[in-house]
Design an enzyme around this catalytic site. Structure first.
Site, PDB file in Angstrom:
ATOM      1  N   CYS A 264      -6.864   8.093  26.872  1.00 52.04           N
ATOM      2  CA  CYS A 264      -6.625   9.003  25.633  1.00 52.04           C
ATOM      3  C   CYS A 264      -7.635   8.251  24.677  1.00 52.04           C
ATOM      4  O   CYS A 264      -8.148   7.101  24.737  1.00 52.04           O
ATOM      5  CB  CYS A 264      -5.385   9.020  24.981  1.00 52.04           C
ATOM      6  SG  CYS A 264      -5.227  10.462  23.706  1.00 52.04           S
TER       7      CYS A 264
ATOM      8  N   SER B 221     -11.099  17.708  16.616  1.00 52.74           N
ATOM      9  CA  SER B 221     -10.658  17.308  18.089  1.00 52.74           C
ATOM     10  C   SER B 221     -12.172  17.889  18.846  1.00 52.74           C
ATOM     11  O   SER B 221     -12.957  18.566  18.365  1.00 52.74           O
ATOM     12  CB  SER B 221      -9.707  18.398  18.838  1.00 52.74           C
ATOM     13  OG  SER B 221      -9.762  18.496  20.260  1.00 52.74           O
TER      14      SER B 221
END
Length: 579
Positions: free
Chosen positions: A136, A484
């Site tokens: 991640c 994001s």
């Protein structure tokens, strides 16, 4: 009784034990050896170079979930090549899971904790080399920052992208879910449809599947030379990933034997190659933060405006989500990131002589690219998807120190409209759900910067909801927070100075006219200087949202987003008397 001629204390030290000999060798280290023997290490193990295997495995997301298995293959490769692996774990925070909650504030902060914790374990246990398994978003730059600080032989291996899910015959991923939430709120899909999309979009292990932050930074690691070419791109659930992990274990031992350190790989040219990768693939704007942070750790001059300069000369050649059609796994099937290298090299847009840890140069990797016949993911640079890269840097009265705009997913280059001002992402999301945002609005989300948040939340919940409600192409959004990698639309992030430090974004009022002009590389607040001066005189900083703990510590130490949002403490030191 042990034969003194072959006594372990009398064995000559392996020359590759440049650090660990001080931990394990000789009679004075008997206590340390005793403790290590308690967990199964033998004299033979301790006579070999000690290699740290850092994992970021955690049971809170699919992104890092296969790392326990991969670590076993890394360790197998280390042992086969004559080293002794020692596995340890550090943290991770899932952006996708925490998005839209206060938990999202922990994400960027986790990058610093990851870097610090890897550095501390390596220094504390005198490892001779390192393999860092990452997944991640923040685990990738965090591991790279640690390797650069330590400057010991090592590498980064990305555990791989998730495969896309399928919904009604089309690929789906986590951004599909976020946009479906907005569509449900707008009444265009039913609650049952939302549930079906939720249940179909993430089918297994691996990090988010488009050219979002994890896959952007995975690619960057190959372009800057800290990951072995071609291995990061193998999807998490592809059987070839296990062999890739074993190969990394073997490779790190070669690096240790030859004392190949990050400082011999990473320089200004390598970082420019990394920027080119982000620009050419429509990658995440978080790449700006992370490359600046890596540069600061390495002591390499790099400024936020360098990203705009490089992007302006770099066409987009990869048709990747969120601005394009394909997932990261489809990029791998097409031939991998070496195809992007090949196209950029053909126009001298990369430093081809830059070395990488697998012993080849970028030019050699690009020349060896193998394209799958008929693939459509990477296009010839002669006919690019867009003539310039997927991001640029704006300045102006609203962002004197700069801000970042992503360009890959939209064509609009200008918007002027009334400000809709929100002092948190939560307040803005409530307005989007309530349907009070109108076409032409310029949404301002502030007090979400590195200090003000703290932690610079991503705005995917808001931006995806806007897309889902059909407003993605009709509004603009600017914030001192960040986005994001899955965000698309006219979105400006990393506005600096941030609101909590008195940046001009703190002075914006509801209804003020704001102009965003990409061609001028400008973002301006159209308010008279005298009025702004009066507002500034009346402004005072809000109370800090956290009084103690890691959040307060981070807010006290973190630098500006335009400097990578790193915890150098320079801002705190500058505020002290006689600094």
């Amino acid at each position: 009784m042990t034969d003194r001629a072959v006594h372990p204390y009398n064995l000559p030290s392996d020359p590759a034990k440049r650090h660990s000999a001080a931990l394990t060798d000789g009679p004075d280290r008997a206590a340390a050896r005793a403790m290590l023997k308690a967990i199964g290490f033998t004299d033979q193990d301790l006579a070999r170079p000690l290699i740290g295997v850092a994992t970021t495995w955690i049971e809170t997301m699919p992104c890092n979930f296969n790392q326990r298995r991969l670590a076993e293959f890394v360790k197998e490769g280390i042992r086969a090549a004559g080293g002794t692996p020692m596995e340890f774990n550090t943290i991770a925070v899932s952006d996708g899971v925490s998005m839209g909650t206060d938990g999202m504030k922990a994400s960027l902060i986790s990058r610093e904790v990851i870097a610090d914790s890897i550095e501390l374990v390596a220094r504390g246990h005198l490892f001779d080399g390192m393999v860092c398994l990452v997944g991640c978003d923040k685990t990738i730059p965090g591991a790279a920052m640690a390797l650069v600080r330590l400057d010991r032989p090592g590498l980064v291996l990305y555990n791989g992208t998730i495969y896309p899910g399928t919904y009604k015959g089309r690929n789906a991923d986590i951004v599909t879910v976020f946009e479906a939430i907005g569509a449900y709120r707008a009444g265009t899909i039913s609650l049952d449809e939302l549930y079906e999309i939720e249940s179909a979009s993430c089918p297994g292990a691996g990090a988010c599947g488009g050219q979002y932050t994890a896959n952007t930074m995975s690619m960057v690691m190959e372009f800057i030379g800290l990951s072995p070419a071609g291995l990061n791109g193998i999807p998490a659930e592809d059987p070839a990933k296990d062999a890739a992990a074993r190969r990394c274990g073997e490779l790190v031992m070669d690096l240790v034997r030859r004392d190949v350190r990050p400082s011999s790989i990473l320089d200004r040219h390598a970082l420019e190659n990394g920027i080119s990768a982000v620009a050419a693939t429509g990658g995440s704007t978080n790449g700006v933060l992370h490359l600046l942070a890596i540069a600061r750790e390495a002591g390499i001059p790099l400024e936020i405006d360098d990203f705009g300069t490089i992007a302006d000369r770099t066409p987009i050649v990869a048709d990747l989500k969120p601005g394009g059609r394909f997932s990261a796994s489809e990029m791998y099937d097409a031939g991998g990131v070496a195809l992007v290298m090949r196209e950029l090299l053909s126009r001298d847009l990369l430093h081809g002589d830059a070395p990488t840890i697998d012993g080849r140069t970028i030019a050699e990797i690009g020349a060896a690219a193998r394209e799958t016949p008929g693939q459509q993911v990477v296009v010839p640079i002669a006919t690019p998807i867009k003539p310039i890269g997927g991001l640029t840097i704006l300045h102006g009265s609203l962002a004197p120190d700069g801000c970042v705009i992503k360009l890959a997913g939209h064509e609009r280059r200008f918007q002027r409209g009334p400000a809709r001002v929100f002092d948190s992402e939560t307040a803005c999301f409530a307005a989007v759900k309530a349907g009070t945002i109108r076409p032409g609005d310029v949404i301002v989300i502030r007090y979400e910067g590195p200090v003000g948040g703290p932690g610079m939340q991503e705005m995917l919940s808001v931006t995806a909801a806007l897309v889902g409600e059909g407003l993605g192409d009709q509004v603009a959004l600017l914030t001192d927070g960040r986005f994001s990698g899955g965000t698309h639309g006219l979105m400006v992030g990393h506005v600096a100075p941030e609101a909590a430090l008195g940046g001009p974004i703190a002075l914006v009022r509801e209804g003020d006219e704001i102009e965003i002009d990409v061609d001028r590389k400008a973002m301006d607040l159209l308010v008279e200087p005298a009025e702004l001066a009066a507002r500034r005189a009346a402004w005072s900083p809000p109370p800090p949202p956290y009084r103690g703990g890691v959040m307060a510590k981070y807010a006290a130490l973190v630098s500006s987003a335009s400097d990578g949002a790193i915890t150098t403490g320079a801002r705190l030191q500058a505020s002290l008397p006689n600094a």
